[in-house]
Design a protein around this motif. Structure first.
Motif, PDB file in Angstrom:
ATOM      1  N   TYR A  52      -1.874  -6.964  -1.121  1.00  0.00           N
ATOM      2  CA  TYR A  52      -1.204  -7.178   0.160  1.00  0.00           C
ATOM      3  C   TYR A  52      -1.642  -6.107   1.162  1.00  0.00           C
ATOM      4  O   TYR A  52      -1.754  -4.930   0.814  1.00  0.00           O
ATOM      5  CB  TYR A  52       0.314  -7.138  -0.001  1.00  0.00           C
ATOM      6  CG  TYR A  52       0.902  -8.392  -0.594  1.00  0.00           C
ATOM      7  CD1 TYR A  52       0.566  -9.643  -0.100  1.00  0.00           C
ATOM      8  CD2 TYR A  52       1.810  -8.322  -1.642  1.00  0.00           C
ATOM      9  CE1 TYR A  52       1.120 -10.797  -0.638  1.00  0.00           C
ATOM     10  CE2 TYR A  52       2.371  -9.471  -2.190  1.00  0.00           C
ATOM     11  CZ  TYR A  52       2.015 -10.702  -1.679  1.00  0.00           C
ATOM     12  OH  TYR A  52       2.556 -11.851  -2.218  1.00  0.00           O
ATOM     13  N   GLN A  53      -1.831  -6.520   2.391  1.00  0.00           N
ATOM     14  CA  GLN A  53      -2.307  -5.606   3.423  1.00  0.00           C
ATOM     15  C   GLN A  53      -1.155  -5.127   4.296  1.00  0.00           C
ATOM     16  O   GLN A  53      -0.261  -5.896   4.644  1.00  0.00           O
ATOM     17  CB  GLN A  53      -3.364  -6.296   4.296  1.00  0.00           C
ATOM     18  CG  GLN A  53      -4.047  -5.380   5.294  1.00  0.00           C
ATOM     19  CD  GLN A  53      -5.279  -6.025   5.917  1.00  0.00           C
ATOM     20  OE1 GLN A  53      -6.196  -6.435   5.229  1.00  0.00           O
ATOM     21  NE2 GLN A  53      -5.298  -6.117   7.224  1.00  0.00           N
ATOM     22  N   THR A  54      -1.187  -3.857   4.652  1.00  0.00           N
ATOM     23  CA  THR A  54      -0.149  -3.287   5.500  1.00  0.00           C
ATOM     24  C   THR A  54      -0.522  -3.437   6.969  1.00  0.00           C
ATOM     25  O   THR A  54      -1.631  -3.860   7.308  1.00  0.00           O
ATOM     26  CB  THR A  54       0.048  -1.790   5.201  1.00  0.00           C
ATOM     27  OG1 THR A  54      -1.102  -1.071   5.671  1.00  0.00           O
ATOM     28  CG2 THR A  54       0.234  -1.554   3.710  1.00  0.00           C
ATOM     29  N   ALA A  55       0.412  -3.069   7.834  1.00  0.00           N
ATOM     30  CA  ALA A  55       0.164  -3.135   9.276  1.00  0.00           C
ATOM     31  C   ALA A  55      -0.937  -2.175   9.699  1.00  0.00           C
ATOM     32  O   ALA A  55      -1.579  -2.362  10.742  1.00  0.00           O
ATOM     33  CB  ALA A  55       1.446  -2.828  10.033  1.00  0.00           C
ATOM     34  N   THR A  56      -1.189  -1.149   8.879  1.00  0.00           N
ATOM     35  CA  THR A  56      -2.244  -0.166   9.187  1.00  0.00           C
ATOM     36  C   THR A  56      -3.550  -0.478   8.464  1.00  0.00           C
ATOM     37  O   THR A  56      -4.433   0.374   8.377  1.00  0.00           O
ATOM     38  CB  THR A  56      -1.774   1.249   8.812  1.00  0.00           C
ATOM     39  OG1 THR A  56      -1.434   1.279   7.412  1.00  0.00           O
ATOM     40  CG2 THR A  56      -0.563   1.649   9.636  1.00  0.00           C
ATOM     41  N   LYS A  57      -3.648  -1.703   7.918  1.00  0.00           N
ATOM     42  CA  LYS A  57      -4.866  -2.202   7.266  1.00  0.00           C
ATOM     43  C   LYS A  57      -5.155  -1.555   5.914  1.00  0.00           C
ATOM     44  O   LYS A  57      -6.252  -1.702   5.375  1.00  0.00           O
ATOM     45  CB  LYS A  57      -6.091  -2.049   8.179  1.00  0.00           C
ATOM     46  CG  LYS A  57      -5.927  -2.670   9.557  1.00  0.00           C
ATOM     47  CD  LYS A  57      -5.590  -4.141   9.488  1.00  0.00           C
ATOM     48  CE  LYS A  57      -5.451  -4.757  10.882  1.00  0.00           C
ATOM     49  NZ  LYS A  57      -5.050  -6.183  10.825  1.00  0.00           N
ATOM     50  N   GLN A  58      -4.177  -0.849   5.356  1.00  0.00           N
ATOM     51  CA  GLN A  58      -4.326  -0.393   3.983  1.00  0.00           C
ATOM     52  C   GLN A  58      -3.935  -1.540   3.054  1.00  0.00           C
ATOM     53  O   GLN A  58      -3.350  -2.538   3.486  1.00  0.00           O
ATOM     54  CB  GLN A  58      -3.437   0.824   3.719  1.00  0.00           C
ATOM     55  CG  GLN A  58      -3.870   2.080   4.444  1.00  0.00           C
ATOM     56  CD  GLN A  58      -2.933   3.246   4.161  1.00  0.00           C
ATOM     57  OE1 GLN A  58      -1.859   3.330   4.754  1.00  0.00           O
ATOM     58  NE2 GLN A  58      -3.336   4.134   3.254  1.00  0.00           N
ATOM     59  N   LYS A  59      -4.244  -1.398   1.772  1.00  0.00           N
ATOM     60  CA  LYS A  59      -3.892  -2.439   0.807  1.00  0.00           C
ATOM     61  C   LYS A  59      -3.094  -1.862  -0.351  1.00  0.00           C
ATOM     62  O   LYS A  59      -3.304  -0.718  -0.757  1.00  0.00           O
ATOM     63  CB  LYS A  59      -5.158  -3.122   0.278  1.00  0.00           C
ATOM     64  CG  LYS A  59      -5.813  -4.066   1.264  1.00  0.00           C
ATOM     65  CD  LYS A  59      -6.925  -4.864   0.614  1.00  0.00           C
ATOM     66  CE  LYS A  59      -7.518  -5.887   1.579  1.00  0.00           C
ATOM     67  NZ  LYS A  59      -8.584  -6.699   0.940  1.00  0.00           N
ATOM     68  N   VAL A  60      -2.175  -2.679  -0.869  1.00  0.00           N
ATOM     69  CA  VAL A  60      -1.409  -2.284  -2.045  1.00  0.00           C
ATOM     70  C   VAL A  60      -2.351  -2.261  -3.247  1.00  0.00           C
ATOM     71  O   VAL A  60      -3.120  -3.199  -3.468  1.00  0.00           O
ATOM     72  CB  VAL A  60      -0.255  -3.259  -2.300  1.00  0.00           C
ATOM     73  CG1 VAL A  60       0.515  -2.863  -3.561  1.00  0.00           C
ATOM     74  CG2 VAL A  60       0.681  -3.309  -1.094  1.00  0.00           C
ATOM     75  N   LYS A  61      -2.298  -1.197  -4.010  1.00  0.00           N
ATOM     76  CA  LYS A  61      -3.152  -1.075  -5.191  1.00  0.00           C
ATOM     77  C   LYS A  61      -2.756  -2.116  -6.239  1.00  0.00           C
ATOM     78  O   LYS A  61      -1.578  -2.454  -6.390  1.00  0.00           O
ATOM     79  CB  LYS A  61      -3.022   0.324  -5.793  1.00  0.00           C
ATOM     80  CG  LYS A  61      -3.574   1.439  -4.917  1.00  0.00           C
ATOM     81  CD  LYS A  61      -3.365   2.792  -5.587  1.00  0.00           C
ATOM     82  CE  LYS A  61      -3.865   3.932  -4.713  1.00  0.00           C
ATOM     83  NZ  LYS A  61      -3.609   5.264  -5.339  1.00  0.00           N
ATOM     84  N   SER A  62      -3.735  -2.597  -6.956  1.00  0.00           N
ATOM     85  CA  SER A  62      -3.504  -3.597  -7.995  1.00  0.00           C
ATOM     86  C   SER A  62      -3.046  -2.951  -9.296  1.00  0.00           C
ATOM     87  O   SER A  62      -3.274  -1.772  -9.541  1.00  0.00           O
ATOM     88  CB  SER A  62      -4.781  -4.401  -8.253  1.00  0.00           C
ATOM     89  OG  SER A  62      -5.158  -5.113  -7.102  1.00  0.00           O
ATOM     90  N   ARG A  63      -2.370  -3.748 -10.113  1.00  0.00           N
ATOM     91  CA  ARG A  63      -1.974  -3.391 -11.477  1.00  0.00           C
ATOM     92  C   ARG A  63      -0.961  -2.251 -11.551  1.00  0.00           C
ATOM     93  O   ARG A  63      -0.875  -1.573 -12.577  1.00  0.00           O
ATOM     94  CB  ARG A  63      -3.204  -3.059 -12.329  1.00  0.00           C
ATOM     95  CG  ARG A  63      -4.215  -4.190 -12.397  1.00  0.00           C
ATOM     96  CD  ARG A  63      -5.339  -3.895 -13.345  1.00  0.00           C
ATOM     97  NE  ARG A  63      -6.348  -4.960 -13.333  1.00  0.00           N
ATOM     98  CZ  ARG A  63      -7.415  -5.002 -14.110  1.00  0.00           C
ATOM     99  NH1 ARG A  63      -7.626  -4.023 -14.991  1.00  0.00           N
ATOM    100  NH2 ARG A  63      -8.271  -5.997 -14.023  1.00  0.00           N
ATOM    101  N   LEU A  64      -0.184  -2.056 -10.490  1.00  0.00           N
ATOM    102  CA  LEU A  64       0.826  -0.999 -10.502  1.00  0.00           C
ATOM    103  C   LEU A  64       2.233  -1.516 -10.218  1.00  0.00           C
ATOM    104  O   LEU A  64       3.206  -0.980 -10.750  1.00  0.00           O
ATOM    105  CB  LEU A  64       0.480   0.091  -9.482  1.00  0.00           C
ATOM    106  CG  LEU A  64      -0.756   0.936  -9.756  1.00  0.00           C
ATOM    107  CD1 LEU A  64      -0.946   1.963  -8.636  1.00  0.00           C
ATOM    108  CD2 LEU A  64      -0.663   1.628 -11.105  1.00  0.00           C
ATOM    109  N   LEU A  65       2.354  -2.536  -9.376  1.00  0.00           N
ATOM    110  CA  LEU A  65       3.650  -3.057  -8.960  1.00  0.00           C
ATOM    111  C   LEU A  65       3.764  -4.514  -9.395  1.00  0.00           C
ATOM    112  O   LEU A  65       3.092  -5.394  -8.857  1.00  0.00           O
ATOM    113  CB  LEU A  65       3.796  -2.950  -7.437  1.00  0.00           C
ATOM    114  CG  LEU A  65       3.758  -1.529  -6.863  1.00  0.00           C
ATOM    115  CD1 LEU A  65       3.706  -1.576  -5.337  1.00  0.00           C
ATOM    116  CD2 LEU A  65       4.955  -0.720  -7.341  1.00  0.00           C
ATOM    117  N   LEU A  66       4.624  -4.764 -10.369  1.00  0.00           N
ATOM    118  CA  LEU A  66       4.740  -6.099 -10.952  1.00  0.00           C
ATOM    119  C   LEU A  66       6.164  -6.623 -10.802  1.00  0.00           C
ATOM    120  O   LEU A  66       7.127  -5.871 -10.926  1.00  0.00           O
ATOM    121  CB  LEU A  66       4.372  -6.070 -12.437  1.00  0.00           C
ATOM    122  CG  LEU A  66       3.085  -5.358 -12.841  1.00  0.00           C
ATOM    123  CD1 LEU A  66       2.872  -5.478 -14.347  1.00  0.00           C
ATOM    124  CD2 LEU A  66       1.881  -5.888 -12.080  1.00  0.00           C
TER     125      LEU A  66
END
Length: 285
Positions: A52-66
């Motif tokens: 998922y992308q944030t308003a600041t164009k960063q992305k949520v890291k995979s395999r950490l939040l389930l």
């Protein structure tokens, strides 16, 4: 799959706290489904929030939040996948004490299990009584309680504390019974704290209808075969879907009591600016 469906129907009965939703169309839901699903044999509505992308164009890291539905029926292969691929560290169980006792999560070696009820058995019983008259009104009451009750605020604070102290390479999973209401609001809070736009938050929330379509179709069919009236089935259906108006009710309660959903995070849950910054540093790239 047949075994899972039958087991699911036996457990859920007619109780809101144990229910799952059916399909509801929403723009972007299919994209959510395609990129986030974790396919397990013994659990439903399991997703990785990575990407998922944030308003600041960063992305949520995979395999950490389930996020997921209950984990009582995990297979050995499911457990291996969660431990080996996602390096699962902690499971946060948001269900009521009675339901946790009735269908406890599978015990996965090396994984911490935290019982963290968002709703008390008493509150859930009250919600279920309202559902006998109006399914939608019962759901609004439930979602409002996520904001207004001290138990819910404590539970969601505990979820965030687990996220804050998790090792950088180990996943945290939170769930309720169907992975749609308590889990859905908790996920909305996590994504909001990370700076994910509200439109994306709602897309992720409503995607539960897509993931749970098959199971809920079987549940409604079973009720029909039992001779339950059409009106009763309609009322039940209102409790089995996730709807924008339900999440809206929680947001409106947060606006009223804390000024905004961000105010709920800081004033309601007691998260500091430093906590929010730590979450972003930990889970964004």
């Amino acid at each position: 799959m047949k075994k899972l469906i039958i087991g699911f129907l036996v457990v859920v009965g007619l109780t809101i706290g144990l229910s799952t939703p059916i399909t509801q169309s929403f723009s972007g839901v299919e994209n959510v489904r395609a990129s986030h699903q974790i396919k397990l044999h013994g659990a439903n509505n399991v997703r990785d929030l990575g990407g998922y992308q944030t308003a600041t164009k960063q992305k949520v890291k995979s395999r950490l939040l389930l996020r997921s539905a209950k984990l009582a029926d995990l297979t050995a292969k499911d457990e291996q996948l969660l431990v080996r691929r996602y390096r699962l560290k902690t499971v946060v169980d948001l269900r009521t004490p009675a339901v946790i006792k009735q269908t406890p999560d599978a015990k996965i070696p090396g994984v911490q299990l935290l019982k963290d009820p968002v709703v008390s058995d008493k509150t859930m019983a009250s919600v279920n009584r309202i559902a006998a008259v109006s399914g939608s009104k019962s759901m609004v009451k439930l979602y409002q309680s996520f904001v207004t009750t001290s138990q819910a605020r404590h539970a969601y604070r505990q979820l965030f504390l687990q996220l804050l102290k998790a090792p950088s390479n180990r996943a945290v999973l939170w769930h309720c019974s169907a992975g749609k209401d308590r889990t859905g609001f908790g996920t909305a809070l996590v994504l909001t704290a990370l700076g994910v736009p509200q439109k994306t938050v709602y897309q992720d929330y409503l995607a539960s209808n897509t993931y749970n379509k098959a199971l809920i179709s079987h549940q409604l069919s079973a009720l029909k075969q039992q001779g339950v009236s059409r009106q009763a089935i309609e009322r039940k259906k209102e409790t089995l879907v996730v709807q924008k108006t339900y999440l809206d009710a929680a947001y409106e309660a947060a606006d009223k009591k804390y000024g905004s959903i961000q105010g709920y995070l800081t004033k309601g849950l007691g998260l500091s600016k430093q906590n929010i910054a730590q979450l972003k540093q930990h889970y964004l790239k």
